[in-house]
Write an enzyme that holds these catalytic residues in place. Sequence first.
Site, PDB file in Angstrom:
ATOM      1  N   LYS A  20       0.808  -1.230   0.000  1.00 22.21           N
ATOM      2  CA  LYS A  20       0.000   0.000   0.000  1.00 22.21           C
ATOM      3  C   LYS A  20       0.835   1.272   0.000  1.00 22.21           C
ATOM      4  O   LYS A  20       0.401   2.284  -0.541  1.00 22.21           O
ATOM      5  CB  LYS A  20      -0.976  -0.010   1.168  1.00 22.21           C
ATOM      6  CG  LYS A  20      -0.321   0.079   2.517  1.00 22.21           C
ATOM      7  CD  LYS A  20      -1.377   0.032   3.617  1.00 22.21           C
ATOM      8  CE  LYS A  20      -0.751   0.220   4.961  1.00 22.21           C
ATOM      9  NZ  LYS A  20      -1.227  -0.746   5.948  1.00 22.21           N
ATOM     10  N   ARG A  61      -7.776  -0.378  16.439  1.00 16.79           N
ATOM     11  CA  ARG A  61      -8.154  -0.061  15.074  1.00 16.79           C
ATOM     12  C   ARG A  61      -9.170  -1.129  14.714  1.00 16.79           C
ATOM     13  O   ARG A  61     -10.142  -1.310  15.439  1.00 16.79           O
ATOM     14  CB  ARG A  61      -6.932   0.006  14.148  1.00 16.79           C
ATOM     15  CG  ARG A  61      -7.177   0.924  12.931  1.00 16.79           C
ATOM     16  CD  ARG A  61      -5.986   1.039  12.012  1.00 16.79           C
ATOM     17  NE  ARG A  61      -5.736  -0.192  11.260  1.00 16.79           N
ATOM     18  CZ  ARG A  61      -4.775  -0.330  10.360  1.00 16.79           C
ATOM     19  NH1 ARG A  61      -3.968   0.686  10.087  1.00 16.79           N
ATOM     20  NH2 ARG A  61      -4.604  -1.462   9.711  1.00 16.79           N
TER      21      ARG A  61
HETATM   22  C1  LIG Z   1      -0.463  -1.533   6.453  1.00 20.11           C
HETATM   23  C2  LIG Z   1      -0.841  -2.806   7.045  1.00 20.11           C
HETATM   24  C3  LIG Z   1       0.120  -3.793   7.255  1.00 20.11           C
HETATM   25  C4  LIG Z   1       1.586  -3.587   6.946  1.00 20.11           C
HETATM   26  O1  LIG Z   1       2.193  -2.784   7.907  1.00 20.11           O
HETATM   27  P1  LIG Z   1       3.775  -2.511   7.902  1.00 20.11           P
HETATM   28  O2  LIG Z   1       4.031  -1.793   9.154  1.00 20.11           O
HETATM   29  O3  LIG Z   1       4.066  -1.702   6.689  1.00 20.11           O
HETATM   30  O4  LIG Z   1       4.438  -3.831   7.851  1.00 20.11           O
HETATM   31  C5  LIG Z   1      -0.290  -4.997   7.785  1.00 20.11           C
HETATM   32  N1  LIG Z   1      -1.584  -5.218   8.091  1.00 20.11           N
HETATM   33  C6  LIG Z   1      -2.539  -4.287   7.907  1.00 20.11           C
HETATM   34  C7  LIG Z   1      -3.949  -4.606   8.272  1.00 20.11           C
HETATM   35  C8  LIG Z   1      -2.204  -3.052   7.383  1.00 20.11           C
HETATM   36  O5  LIG Z   1      -3.159  -2.130   7.205  1.00 20.11           O
END
Ligand SMILES: *Cc1c(COP(=O)(O)O)cnc(C)c1O
Length: 373
Positions: free
Chosen positions: A38, A132
């Site tokens: 993302k 969250r």
């Molecule tokens: C963005 C995200 C991740 C990845 O997080 P990083 O800190 O970049 O490894 C994993 N799980 C969810 C649900 C996310 O939104």
Amino acid sequence: MKLCLPRIEISLSKIQENARILCEFYGKKGISLMGVSKAVLGEPAIARAMIAGGVQFIADSRIENIQKMRRSGISARLVLLRTAPSQAESIVKSADISLNTELKTLEMLSYHAKAQGKIHQVIVMVELGDLREGVLPCDLVAFVRKTLTLSHIQVIGIGCNLACYGGVRPDRRNMGMLSKLVNMVQNELGVALAIVSGGNSANYEWANSGQAIGEINNLRIGESILLGCETVGRQAILGLHANTFQLVAEVIESKQKASLPYGEICQDAFGDIPKFKDRGIRQRSIVALGRQDVLTAGLKSERRLEILGSSSDHVILDSENCHLQIGDEVNFGLDYGGLLSAMTSPFVGKEFVGGEHRETVRTNPTPVGAELN
Ligand SMILES: *Cc1c(COP(=O)(O)O)cnc(C)c1O
């Protein structure tokens, strides 16, 4: 070939190597990885580098990014990290798996899966303190029980996410809780959960500490692969590349100036009242880069250059210790926020370096004067 400015230079070989090292590290503990795309807008070339490094899934929070990767023929299974009821039809169409916490959304996913002649796979997210997304632990068994009644949904796993909103550290307690909940769901409902996805880049320290991994057999990793660090304290992970991305911008002014603005001080361009230190006359440079291109607080400059401040279109540098001339290129490293914003800005060209070829990709709208290629 003339390269565009500003541009973000992306080393695919370094990303691939980071993914490979992390896949080996976590693989030894029985943990598979989803590469999270993302922060790089689901850029297919980067997803491919992660897959070449060994990740078994690509995960993204935006359906648009999943669609882009699907169109480009990405072979790994595509996982959507954030669902919305209004997107149920496209989610079923483009994503293999999605993470969910609401029954209404699951019902709509099931409805559209039936219409499309598919079974949509889901991972149910459970709340473990970060506040969250997540079903409350006390509701989990009932929630999964209801989900199992949906005809075109298959529950393939349970997951949790920490260290994002609440900054909660993955530790023995919350990870142990996840394992316990997984066992409870499996025992009470008689289902086998193939995926237990314990978190993200913040799970490194926990995984590296030698304590029991429990039922956890998957992590969703973005930042560690992209920037080579864990995210509990933003410590570099030994052996990983931290300089996978470089933001390059052009010097457009370089002059000796006072370090203290003169005249009456009011608000700056963003409504703040700035404060300055008087360091006498200094060599200052301006680069053609600003908050329309990048979250300037996320820029990292080399030691000889100090970032003094920024506005929408200018970053002001103290270049006393670094001879910069008009037209010179200046490189900046990026933190996660800087990376995300630079990848999202339409003004920043993307260039892949390392490996056989250089390839420039520009997202639209194309700024005036940019060379397409
Ligand atoms: C963005 C995200 C991740 C990845 O997080 P990083 O800190 O970049 O490894 C994993 N799980 C969810 C649900 C996310 O939104």
